[in-house]
Write an enzyme that holds these catalytic residues in place. Sequence first.
Site, PDB file in Angstrom:
ATOM      1  CB  SER A   1      51.311 -65.724 141.544  1.00  0.00           C
ATOM      2  OG  SER A   1      52.032 -65.886 140.363  1.00  0.00           O
ATOM      3  CB  SER A   2      48.524 -62.450 138.433  1.00  0.00           C
ATOM      4  OG  SER A   2      48.285 -63.712 137.948  1.00  0.00           O
TER       5      SER A   2
ATOM      6  CB  SER B   1      53.944 -57.223 117.006  1.00  0.00           C
ATOM      7  OG  SER B   1      52.563 -57.043 117.015  1.00  0.00           O
TER       8      SER B   1
ATOM      9  CG  HIS C   1      39.194 -77.741 130.148  1.00  0.00           C
ATOM     10  ND1 HIS C   1      40.378 -78.031 129.508  1.00  0.00           N
ATOM     11  CD2 HIS C   1      38.474 -76.996 129.264  1.00  0.00           C
ATOM     12  CE1 HIS C   1      40.369 -77.495 128.294  1.00  0.00           C
ATOM     13  NE2 HIS C   1      39.215 -76.850 128.120  1.00  0.00           N
TER      14      HIS C   1
ATOM     15  CG  HIS D   1      30.585 -58.684 126.110  1.00  0.00           C
ATOM     16  ND1 HIS D   1      31.576 -57.933 125.562  1.00  0.00           N
ATOM     17  CD2 HIS D   1      31.211 -59.713 126.699  1.00  0.00           C
ATOM     18  CE1 HIS D   1      32.749 -58.495 125.801  1.00  0.00           C
ATOM     19  NE2 HIS D   1      32.552 -59.580 126.501  1.00  0.00           N
ATOM     20  CG  HIS D   2      31.111 -62.212 129.375  1.00  0.00           C
ATOM     21  ND1 HIS D   2      31.636 -63.261 128.674  1.00  0.00           N
ATOM     22  CD2 HIS D   2      32.014 -61.211 129.273  1.00  0.00           C
ATOM     23  CE1 HIS D   2      32.810 -62.916 128.166  1.00  0.00           C
ATOM     24  NE2 HIS D   2      33.064 -61.669 128.518  1.00  0.00           N
TER      25      HIS D   2
ATOM     26  CD  GLU E   1      42.526 -63.812 132.984  1.00  0.00           C
ATOM     27  OE1 GLU E   1      42.948 -62.970 133.794  1.00  0.00           O
ATOM     28  OE2 GLU E   1      43.179 -64.802 132.604  1.00  0.00           O
TER      29      GLU E   1
ATOM     30  CG  ASP F   1      67.392 -60.826 136.638  1.00  0.00           C
ATOM     31  OD1 ASP F   1      66.153 -60.943 136.683  1.00  0.00           O
ATOM     32  OD2 ASP F   1      68.161 -61.793 136.729  1.00  0.00           O
TER      33      ASP F   1
ATOM     34  CE1 TYR G   1      40.196 -58.083 123.549  1.00  0.00           C
ATOM     35  CE2 TYR G   1      38.751 -57.764 125.426  1.00  0.00           C
ATOM     36  CZ  TYR G   1      38.926 -57.927 124.072  1.00  0.00           C
ATOM     37  OH  TYR G   1      37.841 -57.950 123.254  1.00  0.00           O
TER      38      TYR G   1
ATOM     39  CD1 TRP H   1      35.191 -70.470 132.555  1.00  0.00           C
ATOM     40  CD2 TRP H   1      36.812 -69.121 133.327  1.00  0.00           C
ATOM     41  NE1 TRP H   1      35.221 -69.351 131.765  1.00  0.00           N
ATOM     42  CE2 TRP H   1      36.201 -68.495 132.210  1.00  0.00           C
ATOM     43  CE3 TRP H   1      37.860 -68.459 133.962  1.00  0.00           C
ATOM     44  CZ2 TRP H   1      36.597 -67.251 131.734  1.00  0.00           C
ATOM     45  CZ3 TRP H   1      38.249 -67.215 133.485  1.00  0.00           C
ATOM     46  CH2 TRP H   1      37.616 -66.624 132.382  1.00  0.00           C
TER      47      TRP H   1
ATOM     48  CE  LYS I   1      47.907 -54.871 118.272  1.00  0.00           C
ATOM     49  NZ  LYS I   1      48.622 -54.821 119.412  1.00  0.00           N
TER      50      LYS I   1
ATOM     51  CG  HIS J   1      35.894 -58.331 128.370  1.00  0.00           C
ATOM     52  ND1 HIS J   1      35.482 -59.225 127.421  1.00  0.00           N
ATOM     53  CD2 HIS J   1      36.668 -57.433 127.729  1.00  0.00           C
ATOM     54  CE1 HIS J   1      35.962 -58.863 126.243  1.00  0.00           C
ATOM     55  NE2 HIS J   1      36.686 -57.783 126.400  1.00  0.00           N
TER      56      HIS J   1
ATOM     57  NE  ARG K   1      30.160 -72.220 128.128  1.00  0.00           N
ATOM     58  CZ  ARG K   1      30.773 -71.189 128.694  1.00  0.00           C
ATOM     59  NH1 ARG K   1      30.237 -69.989 128.655  1.00  0.00           N
ATOM     60  NH2 ARG K   1      31.920 -71.352 129.312  1.00  0.00           N
TER      61      ARG K   1
ATOM     62  CB  THR L   1      40.765 -56.101 117.144  1.00  0.00           C
ATOM     63  OG1 THR L   1      40.343 -55.808 118.467  1.00  0.00           O
ATOM     64  CG2 THR L   1      41.415 -57.468 117.125  1.00  0.00           C
TER      65      THR L   1
END
Lengths: 531, 430, 288
Positions: free
Chosen positions: A174-175, A273, A82, A307-308, A260, A111, A262, A147, A336, A258, A455, A333
Amino acid sequence: MSAVLDPHGHAHDHDDHHHTPTGLMRWITTTNHKDIGSMYLWFSFVMFMVGGAMAMVIRAELFQPGLQLVNPDFFNSMTTMHGLIMVFGAIMPAFVGFANWLIPIQIGAADMAFARMNNWSFWILPFAGSLLIMSFFMPGGAPGVGWTMYAPLTSQMGIGMDLTIFAVHLLGMSSIMGSINIVTTILNMRAPGMTLMKMPLFCWTWLITGYLLIASMPVLAGAVTMTLTDRHFGTSFFNAAGGGDPVLYQHIFWFFGHPEVYIIILPAFGVISQIIPAFSRKPLFGYASMVYATASIAILSFIVWAHHMYTTGMPVAGQLFFMFATTLIAVPTAAKIFNWLATMWRGSLSFETPMLFALGFLFLFTMGGFSGLVLSLAAVDIQLHDTYYVVAHFHYVMVAGALFTAFAGVYFWFPKWTGRMYDETLGKWHFWLSMIFFNITFFVQHFSGLAGMPRRIPDYPLMFETWNKISSIGSFGFGLSQLLFLYIILKALRSGEKAPALPWEGADSLEWTHLPTPAPYHSFETPPVIK
Amino acid sequence: MLNSRSFVACAFEQRAGQQRTKKEVMVFERVSMQRTSIIKLARIALMALAAFTLAGAAQALEWNLREPATKIGADIHTIHEYVMILIVVIFVGVFGVMFYSVFAHRKSKGAKAANFHENTTVEIIWTVIPLLLLIVIVWPATKLVIAQKDTTNSELTIKVTGHQWKWGYDYVKGEGEGISFVSQLKTPHAQIEGTESKGENYLLEVDNEMVVPIGKKVRILTTAADVIHSWWIPAFGAKQDAMPGFIRDTHFTANKLGVYRGQCVELCGKNHGFMPIVVRVVSAEDYTKWVASQKNPGAVSDAAGPAADASTVVAAAPAPAAASAAKTYTPAELKTMGEKIYTANCIGCHQATGKGMPPAFPALSGSKVVNGDKNVQIALVLNGKQGTAMAAFGKQLNDTELASVLTYTRNSWGNNAGVVQPADVAALRK
Amino acid sequence: MGQHVTAQGTPDYYIPQPKPWPIIGSVGLFCMALGAVCIFNETGPGWPLLSAGVMIILYMLFRWFGDVIAESEGNLYSKRVDLSFRWSMSWFIFSEVMFFAAFFGALFWARVISVPDLSNLTHNEYMWPGFTAAWPSAGPGFTEKFSPMGAWGLPALNTFLLLSSGVTITVAHWALKVEKRGLLNSFMFLTVLLGAIFLVCQVIEYGHGYSDLNLKLSTGVYGSTFYMLTGFHGFHVTLGAIMLSVILARCLKGHFKPDHHFAFEAVAWYWHFVDVVWLGLFIFVYWL
Ligand code: HEA
Ligand code: HEA
Ligand code: CUA
Ligand SMILES: [Cu+2]
């Protein structure tokens, strides 16, 4: 106005002797950014269904205490897949789809810079997705490691783990190709007069996201490669007996992980925006500061990863450094959020579906940001780490943040893409149902998390029963509401009203002002000139 | 137990201080008054839902951090509350602005759009204010982090080892030094599968509880034998991952008597959800008695008595096998039963192919142990192998199950080493 | 046509035609992944799948680059396309740098954090009695004897080889710009040769490690970082050498113009990148 010049331009494809393939081959070989964008979006939606179905299994099992539907191993596989499928299969491709569709027509390019490689970036995805799904059918099943794929649990998994590792490699390729393409397009394909500081913000957020991807995906590839060799070739990267360290895996993973998050949210910020000024009929309050804020978030995102890992036993200095750095992210943030509010202030607001989803985003993302802030305080995170509080946090930022924004974006650009309008009433239903069921599903998870529900467990002590029941019921409602979305899209595609040239009064970027609706298959073959 | 009505009321009341959005959600709903039909329906749905779910609730709701039993736990509480209040204030402020806009500046009310943008002063202000707020938030957290990490001057040191899926406790320094036991889930399978009603401490009860004296600083060293686990007692505000091959530490000083329960909080494989942690905090005298009873199992203990408890449980564990143990099965019966048990218990490591995943997990196919003396193999699987992931299955499986899984391994993947009968296993149980 | 054409007859920005190469490439990657998984787990038709995948990828690359070369030689690429190639190659190399960064990170972590930690007082007392930290280390659980790879034999020679190849390719580039085709061809050849010798030396070095030093991939974290870092580097040298050979072949065919030879430059950049990574390896893996 190239749009006016175009009708002759796109009647024939270039080089007629090369005749353009039709049918399935058209989609398989296409180099057209609009085709590729559509494929990304459909792929993303299919993956969203698959990942969502897995979430339904999770929520069904957690509906009441005890083991009912699935065994614990399968439950772990569900959680893992998931997470992986939603992040890599649903949300990221959705925003790459937007990038493909929009960046060329927002900067006046014909293009993408590498149209053929663009096709490859997309066509790797279904194969990577198949690898992930295939792992379910291997002996031992899909990996049940989360994950985040923490070592050394990964060493205990079966063949499915290897398939997952290679899937991650392919997704990374791919990314990386996709983001190199996007970055190059933005830097090199802008129409004359389209300076960087005139680009729509969506392009800016993707330019910055592109860099995040290029810098972080290879690191993930390194992490899973080490996992692979630890599994099969006797290396000891994550094995203390050999002088390695399981925590090393976590550092490498989160150095990717991390940024990721963002990567997931910055393009969403870009979409918001575009939408908020359009429905406020007022220019964005602080364009330049939005650009700087985005860049600051991106830079900071590389120095907060641990922080994880507050509970892994870092030294005090580490805890404090990462705590301070993490809380700092709230500042750009905040800039924004305040900018969007200032844009709405004294505007002339209307509330069509895209705007509703944008407001839903604003409201709920901020809540997710606040719970993030609570988690960033190392002292408190010790208590909340690996509980449902974290699950609540990241679904607020990823579902109400990124996913809602993807919905907002689809409703917003649907007329431009297809020339048809969606059903506004149904769109509003979709919003309100999603909004309500989302909160039912995930708000209560703050409570179960605070109360101590870990979790990734298939069964739980009785005191968490009520919250889980509510959450499960909410999630079924939320899932069913997404079927409504599918219906709205299909209905609009088949029999939607014809869209006016400018369906949204306040939209003012290039794709609205310089192209007919729907956007022609080939647009801006002659670059427009921007004053 | 509360009935659902009063229950809803009280839950909402309680939440007022902590929970930040109920009000805002309501306001937000009101935003679209013209869509009342949707809202009405949704409200009805919500209420029906609440009634339905709460009717099924078996226990009082836990909605906040658990009541602390250490100073650090209490400090976490305080900081969390303090931060929540700040956040709610910011939230109300920020979204007050948004909703004001949504109400007052809507096109349908004839609002005309202004055209102002870019204002450096405003932007500096809204950068500096959050920055100041953050400093205010981070300050107390910094002090607490330093306290949390200070594990010096402890009076008792306990080494906690995470195994798949149980905890090992070794008292390594201070009173009780040398005590060592394994602690695992006591909740019967029948409760988990739902064939028996669930007890009060469902999933939070263990055979051997960790016992500590009140008011003494306890240093916990964590480590693991196989994969990462994480040791956590919510009421103590102490959580520490257990890394295989490394020693990490945390500490707590309990200031209330009682039994405190937690769970493993790092995904550690199949039974991650089933490896609870229970700590019993007792008075200094009771602790001394408990230590004596542990050192000298014969002595009767009138203290909290988890030891006495534990021994009965351990003795009782293999009981279900007693009836069938006498029975002799055909090889085919054993093999078919064994395959199921193998799939449920062993496949994660030794793989369906029996090839394992060398070097971490040895192949059983062609293994010397599997093809050798059956008593060696029985002993190994009964008692596990210290320091490896190979767990002791003696407590998890009964004699018949063990016999059948052993028979299965001895007669699969090219192995051909004869049959193990339940009686063989029973004979080797200590 | 609809494509804006500049005064020189080159389209402003060439958008390539639909071709099946991307999907073929994806199928190739898929086969390779499946093949590798089968091989690692000793089931299924691993080698056939892997080789099929590799063949498909090679075919794809050959045809795709063939098209690109034809398009380039057919003057379809404007200055702007050229600039796109430059941006993309730079960012691709940057992504490669980040890939190596992960492995260097592992090396630093082991040297600075994990091995010293495993030998500190607490760990000596409760976990690994008697383990003392000294790099190179294969960790507390590793009992065999092994010797580390010295820096001043083959590795130093390899440093010299790679650095010289950096010089030769620069000379070749200069020759290309001043239209000295003979010099260009011979220095390109020299560059490929130096790369090839480097690889041979590395193979010898690995043989020495395995048979004389008892230094294996499984020799704890030292062996792991040593072989993975130098191995991935060697793999990149191999790729670079193949790319150089293609460029050499194109030089021999008379491709490239003094002002239009991005393929050449891209490969040169790549080669320099491989060179710089090697310097990092030499310092942190072999020397210090
Ligand atoms: C889109 C994805 C996304 C985003 C944007 C964020 C944003 C943030 N996240 Fe989140 N996070 C995740 C996705 C995301 N996160 C995921 C997936 C995980 C779990 C991964 C896993 O373990 O599986 C996670 C986990 C996670 C953790 C680890 C928890 C744990 O496992 O113990 C932490 C801890 O610091 C954290 C913090 C933050 C912070 C501080 C922000 C900040 O960026 C938020 C900033 C925003 C605001 C603060 C709100 C707006 C600001 C204002 C209105 C101004 C005024 C405010 C103040 C002055 C306070 N996140
Ligand atoms: C952007 C990413 C994303 C998205 C969109 C979602 C969407 C959802 N997620 Fe989550 N989730 C993650 C990312 C995401 N998730 C991550 C990263 C994790 C961590 C994994 C880990 O721990 O390793 C996680 C973990 C996670 C957990 C914790 C599992 C655990 O710890 O064991 C839960 C539990 O409630 C959950 C629930 C949901 C639900 C109900 C949705 C819903 O929003 C989904 C709704 C969508 C659908 C339902 C599909 C569409 C509808 C149909 C197909 C029709 C059929 C519908 C019905 C039968 C009702 N997710
Ligand atoms: Cu042990 Cu989770
Ligand atoms: Cu993070």
